[in-house]
Design a protein around this motif. Structure first.
Motif, PDB file in Angstrom:
ATOM      1  N   VAL A   1       5.129  16.217   7.856  1.00 36.87           N
ATOM      2  CA  VAL A   1       4.322  15.190   8.564  1.00 36.87           C
ATOM      3  C   VAL A   1       3.336  14.055   7.768  1.00 36.87           C
ATOM      4  N   PRO A   2       2.943  14.311   6.844  1.00 33.24           N
ATOM      5  CA  PRO A   2       2.281  13.230   5.878  1.00 33.24           C
ATOM      6  C   PRO A   2       3.080  12.134   5.774  1.00 33.24           C
ATOM      7  N   LEU A   3       4.406  12.375   5.689  1.00 36.24           N
ATOM      8  CA  LEU A   3       5.464  11.159   5.239  1.00 36.24           C
ATOM      9  C   LEU A   3       5.701  10.585   6.815  1.00 36.24           C
ATOM     10  N   SER A   4       5.890  11.252   7.880  1.00 39.33           N
ATOM     11  CA  SER A   4       6.151  10.609   8.991  1.00 39.33           C
ATOM     12  C   SER A   4       4.876   9.937   9.590  1.00 39.33           C
ATOM     13  N   GLY A   5       3.797  10.523   9.559  1.00 39.02           N
ATOM     14  CA  GLY A   5       2.717  10.475  10.439  1.00 39.02           C
ATOM     15  C   GLY A   5       1.759   9.096   9.690  1.00 39.02           C
ATOM     16  N   PHE A   6       1.704   9.300   8.356  1.00 41.43           N
ATOM     17  CA  PHE A   6       0.961   8.450   7.589  1.00 41.43           C
ATOM     18  C   PHE A   6       1.742   7.327   6.932  1.00 41.43           C
TER      19      PHE A   6
ATOM     20  N   MET B   1       2.885   4.309  -2.666  1.00 40.77           N
ATOM     21  CA  MET B   1       2.730   5.486  -3.677  1.00 40.77           C
ATOM     22  C   MET B   1       3.252   6.751  -3.098  1.00 40.77           C
ATOM     23  N   ILE B   2       3.085   6.855  -1.900  1.00 44.57           N
ATOM     24  CA  ILE B   2       3.342   8.183  -1.148  1.00 44.57           C
ATOM     25  C   ILE B   2       4.940   8.242  -1.546  1.00 44.57           C
TER      26      ILE B   2
ATOM     27  N   TRP C   1       6.844  11.100  -3.354  1.00 44.47           N
ATOM     28  CA  TRP C   1       7.997  11.990  -2.457  1.00 44.47           C
ATOM     29  C   TRP C   1       9.028  11.996  -3.566  1.00 44.47           C
ATOM     30  N   LEU C   2       9.420  10.700  -4.164  1.00 39.09           N
ATOM     31  CA  LEU C   2      10.670  10.704  -5.005  1.00 39.09           C
ATOM     32  C   LEU C   2      10.466  11.900  -6.190  1.00 39.09           C
ATOM     33  N   LEU C   3       9.360  11.555  -6.867  1.00 40.20           N
ATOM     34  CA  LEU C   3       9.245  12.444  -8.140  1.00 40.20           C
ATOM     35  C   LEU C   3       9.193  13.899  -7.845  1.00 40.20           C
ATOM     36  N   GLY C   4       8.592  14.147  -6.674  1.00 39.10           N
ATOM     37  CA  GLY C   4       8.217  15.516  -6.518  1.00 39.10           C
ATOM     38  C   GLY C   4       9.260  16.564  -6.314  1.00 39.10           C
ATOM     39  N   ALA C   5      10.464  16.085  -5.530  1.00 38.62           N
ATOM     40  CA  ALA C   5      11.664  16.814  -5.486  1.00 38.62           C
ATOM     41  C   ALA C   5      12.132  17.686  -6.565  1.00 38.62           C
TER      42      ALA C   5
ATOM     43  N   LEU D   1      -2.997   9.559  -2.776  1.00 37.92           N
ATOM     44  CA  LEU D   1      -1.658   9.571  -2.019  1.00 37.92           C
ATOM     45  C   LEU D   1      -0.521   9.946  -2.748  1.00 37.92           C
ATOM     46  N   PHE D   2      -0.429   9.413  -4.091  1.00 34.34           N
ATOM     47  CA  PHE D   2       0.689   9.625  -4.685  1.00 34.34           C
ATOM     48  C   PHE D   2       0.974  11.186  -4.929  1.00 34.34           C
ATOM     49  N   ALA D   3      -0.272  11.771  -5.313  1.00 35.62           N
ATOM     50  CA  ALA D   3      -0.186  13.633  -5.712  1.00 35.62           C
ATOM     51  C   ALA D   3      -0.058  14.163  -4.173  1.00 35.62           C
ATOM     52  N   CYS D   4      -0.594  13.638  -2.997  1.00 32.66           N
ATOM     53  CA  CYS D   4      -0.464  14.403  -2.018  1.00 32.66           C
ATOM     54  C   CYS D   4       1.082  14.446  -1.772  1.00 32.66           C
TER      55      CYS D   4
END
Length: 215
Positions: free
Chosen positions: A23-28, A54-55, A59-63, A109-112
């Motif tokens: 949802v944060p990716l889609s909605g924000f 930064m989001i 997302w890219l590094l988190g996976a 936002l990056f960390a979120c």
């Protein structure tokens, strides 16, 4: 095989968690983020666009990193719970804490979305909890459910249109309170994800996430 997948209650819990973490990716990031940062945080358009970018970096590094951590500790549920919790806290800071600096917003936002990228784990859990002969059906069903996170986009738009108080900048609603009310959907979704993780049975890494060299 789809019928057997749909009949599995753990599959539903897992897929809904994955949907809520998206949802944060889609909605924000994909829709309301730039206008929110411009109208509420008073960023320039270029700064708002970079902050939203930064989001996607998060997302890219988190996976791969969260996937590696999950494999290392041999747990699936704990990274989901912690990832959902930290993402909920961080997006709430962006929405409700006033006078945040530009760089601070970028880091948050990056960390979120780094932590919300624990959603990658739901795909492996789907394979873990379903018979190996139903792997394709399980993954397809999970992807379908995760993509339903896009339903939050018109929902946020509806709430903005119902709550804004006739203040506009061009054609865009310019009302901080309206945006905060509408985007409260994001932390609320993550709170529900946290709650659901306690009903998800840990598969303890029956299937390990692939490492970079294997990909």
């Amino acid at each position: 095989g789809l019928i057997d997948v749909v009949k599995n209650s753990q599959m539903w819990i897992n897929c809904v968690i994955g949907c809520l973490l998206f949802v944060p990716l889609s909605g924000f990031a994909e829709t309301w983020g730039i206008s929110y940062l411009m109208q509420v945080v008073h960023m320039t358009k270029s700064h708002a666009a970079f902050a939203v970018a930064m989001i996607f970096f998060g997302w890219l590094l988190g996976a791969p990193i969260i996937g590696w951590i999950s494999n290392a500790i041999k747990q699936r549920r704990l990274p989901l719970t912690l990832g959902s919790t930290l993402a909920a806290i961080l997006i709430s800071i962006v929405l409700y804490v006033p006078n945040l600096g530009y760089q601070t917003v970028c880091y948050i936002l990056f960390a979120c979305c780094f932590f919300s990228r624990s959603s990658i784990i739901v795909f492996v859990i789907s394979i873990d909890i379903i018979s190996s002969i139903l792997t394709d059906a399980a993954v397809s069903f999970t992807k379908m459910m995760v993509m339903l996170s896009g339903a939050v986009i018109p929902l946020i738009g509806l709430i903005v249109s119902l709550t804004w108080r006739n203040s506009t900048l061009g054609q865009i609603p310019n009302d901080a309170w309206s945006y905060q009310v509408a985007l409260s959907v994001l932390p609320c979704s993550l709170l529900v994800a946290i709650f659901l993780t306690f009903y998800l049975q840990d598969t303890y890494c029956k299937l390990e996430l692939p490492q970079a060299e294997e990909v």
